[in-house]
Design a protein around this motif. Structure first.
Motif, short mmCIF file in Angstrom:
data_model
loop_
_atom_site.label_atom_id
_atom_site.label_comp_id
_atom_site.label_asym_id
_atom_site.label_seq_id
_atom_site.Cartn_x
_atom_site.Cartn_y
_atom_site.Cartn_z
N GLU A 74 -1.57 0.39 5.24
CA GLU A 74 -2.38 0.22 4.03
C GLU A 74 -2.99 1.56 3.60
N ILE A 77 -0.33 3.54 1.95
CA ILE A 77 -0.02 3.07 0.60
C ILE A 77 -1.05 3.62 -0.39
N ILE A 78 -2.30 3.57 0.01
CA ILE A 78 -3.35 4.05 -0.89
C ILE A 78 -3.18 5.54 -1.17
N HIS A 81 -0.10 6.08 -3.29
CA HIS A 81 -0.32 5.64 -4.67
C HIS A 81 -1.16 6.64 -5.43
N ASN A 86 2.48 4.27 -9.64
CA ASN A 86 3.19 3.02 -9.40
C ASN A 86 4.67 3.23 -9.11
N TRP A 88 6.79 2.46 -6.75
CA TRP A 88 6.79 1.64 -5.54
C TRP A 88 7.97 1.94 -4.63
N TRP A 107 -0.12 -4.33 -2.99
CA TRP A 107 -1.06 -3.51 -3.77
C TRP A 107 -1.80 -4.40 -4.77
N ILE A 111 -4.92 -4.59 -2.12
CA ILE A 111 -5.53 -3.26 -2.15
C ILE A 111 -6.24 -2.98 -3.46
N ARG A 112 -5.58 -3.32 -4.52
CA ARG A 112 -6.12 -3.03 -5.84
C ARG A 112 -7.50 -3.67 -6.00
#
Length: 222
Positions: A74, A77-78, A81, A86, A88, A107, A111-112
């Motif tokens: 995670e 990913i953050i 990003h 985006n 992906w 996401w 996460i978002r």
DNA sequence: AAGTTTTCCAACCGCGTACGC
DNA sequence: GGCGTACGCGGTTGGAAAACT
């Protein structure tokens, strides 16, 4: 007007049955990936090639890792990003066994929302001047897969400096096999540029040794 | 227990681009 | 270089499951 990818007559849509999955698996095992357009007919599937490709990539591929995202996945990913936006498929390319669809869904659903609750704009990863409605019970970082469990946290005053506060936290655990090293290098002589153009960097190597299809040239110094 | 709302994720859609002719 | 086709990607949707009232 663009022609539809497949004629709609006699083409199945919606959820895949076990039989369809098995047909697709068997066919790909024997013939390999590719030629998606002709695959359905050859494999005896009443699906369009696009649908077959998606099903294989997102669900049936043997190397897919299913289940909850680890905390360091995670975090990665953050961070990615924040760097890539985006994109992906590029982000998923740095997460072994994860698909772009899965990363995108995670996401958008986890996460978002969490970033927003933390007062961070998920688009630019910056702290909002005026944080949204305070939701003190839910803004803390909870382990993946338990997003909705708004457990009270004894002391969460410093929400920005916790582990998911993306860009601030460069020193990550490294406790799993997820590669958090975002430094990428050219196969030969020391690159110095920082650019983001996947089209022109198709064959870039990644320092982790992972061979990923198309990775933008990123040189990040932590 | 039943009805309603929310969440999550698999799948679809349309666009951009690569590639072959 | 122009055109058509196939592929890959990101955005969006639909529906099942879970949570809530």
């Amino acid at each position: 007007m663009r022609k539809p990818c497949c004629d709609k007559q006699g083409i199945n849509k919606g959820a895949w049955s076990k039989q369809e999955d098995q047909k697709l698996i068997d066919y790909v095992k024997e013939h390999g990936e590719g030629c998606w357009r002709s695959l359905p007919k050859a494999a005896g599937l009443h699906r369009c090639g696009k649908s077959c490709r998606l099903r294989w990539i997102n669900y049936l591929r043997p190397d897919i890792k299913r289940g909850n995202f680890a905390q360091d996945e995670e975090d990665l990913i953050i961070k990615l990003h924040a760097l890539l936006g985006n994109r992906w498929s590029l982000i998923a390319g740095r997460l072994p066994g994860r698909t772009d669809n899965e990363v995108k869904n995670y996401w958008n659903s986890h996460i978002r929302r969490r970033l927003i609750n933390m007062g961070i704009d998920p688009n630019n990863h910056k702290l909002n001047q005026i944080p949204p409605r305070p939701q003190p019970q839910c803004d803390s970082v909870v382990p993946s897969g338990s997003t909705d469990a708004c457990k009270p946290k004894s002391d969460n005053s410093d929400r920005v400096s916790d582990s998911t506060s993306c860009l601030d936290d460069e020193t990550t655990t490294g406790s799993s096999n997820v590669n958090l090293d975002l430094t990428m290098a050219f196969p030969s002589p020391s690159p110095t540029l920082v650019e983001e153009n996947p089209q022109s960097t198709e064959s870039m190597m990644v320092t982790s040794g992972q061979e990923r299809e198309s990775v933008p040239t990123l040189l990040l110094f932590s």
